[in-house]
Design an enzyme around this catalytic site. Sequence first.
Site, PDB file in Angstrom:
ATOM      1  N   GLU A 173     -44.058  56.544 -56.020  1.00 39.54           N
ATOM      2  CA  GLU A 173     -44.957  56.272 -54.903  1.00 39.54           C
ATOM      3  C   GLU A 173     -45.053  57.457 -53.944  1.00 39.54           C
ATOM      4  O   GLU A 173     -46.129  57.737 -53.397  1.00 39.54           O
ATOM      5  CB  GLU A 173     -44.492  55.013 -54.164  1.00 39.54           C
TER       6      GLU A 173
ATOM      7  N   HIS B 101     -49.697  47.299 -52.663  1.00 36.42           N
ATOM      8  CA  HIS B 101     -48.713  46.223 -52.785  1.00 36.42           C
ATOM      9  C   HIS B 101     -49.349  44.831 -52.779  1.00 36.42           C
ATOM     10  O   HIS B 101     -48.645  43.823 -52.886  1.00 36.42           O
ATOM     11  CB  HIS B 101     -47.690  46.321 -51.639  1.00 36.42           C
TER      12      HIS B 101
END
Length: 204
Positions: free
Chosen positions: A46, A80
Amino acid sequence: ARQLGYTQAARKVVLEPFSNRLSNIQHDPSVCFGIMRDLFVAPFAEEIVFRGLLIPVLLSSHLSPTATSWIAPLFFGTAHIHHAYQRLQSKAESPRIIWLTTLLQFSYTSLFGAYVSHAFLRTGSLIGVTLGHSFCNYWGLPNLGFWSRSGHSELSCLYGYRWIVTVVYVLGISIFWRGFFPGHWSFFPEESFLPSLLFQIGRA
C-alpha cells in the site's frame, strides 16, 4: 475490576496480547499468514502504491504539497471500501451497521493516509512510512476500555489508572500535533524532501 500494580498492568496490556498472538500461531498456522499480511505485505504494497507511486504523480500535476497530502489518502480510504461488499454478501449483519462501520473505516484510514502522505512528502522515506503503517496495523484504534469498570473490556483492569492513562493520551496527542510545525519539537526536516527533489529534477 481488580486493581493491578504498574508492573502487572504493563504485563496485562503489552506482554499478554503479544504472547497470545504467538500462542495462536502455534495452534493455528493460518494465523501467521494473517499477521504477515497485516504487518508486512499490506503496509509494504500500500505504501508503494498510495505514497511511492501516487504522490509524485499528484505533485507533478501542479497540486500543492498540502493538497496532495489530503487528496492522496482519499484513494487509500476508498481502497478499503471493498470490505463492505464482502460483509453485505455474507448477510450476517444489517446493511445499516455495515455502512456505518465502513464510513468510520474510510474516515480513519483517510486520516491516517493524510499523516503518512505528509510524512512521505517531508522525508521522502518509503521505509519510514511503511514501518509506521505496520505499527498502526499492529495496535489498531485506541482502546478506551480502561474507562469501563464492569470488566467487559480486557482493559477494565486499568480502571483505577484511567485518569493517568487519559492524561498520557492527551499528552501524546499534543506532542504528536506539535511535531507537525517547524521548530525544536518538529519531527520533520525544515524543507520538504520530495517537492524539493521534483523541483530540482524539473529544472534540470
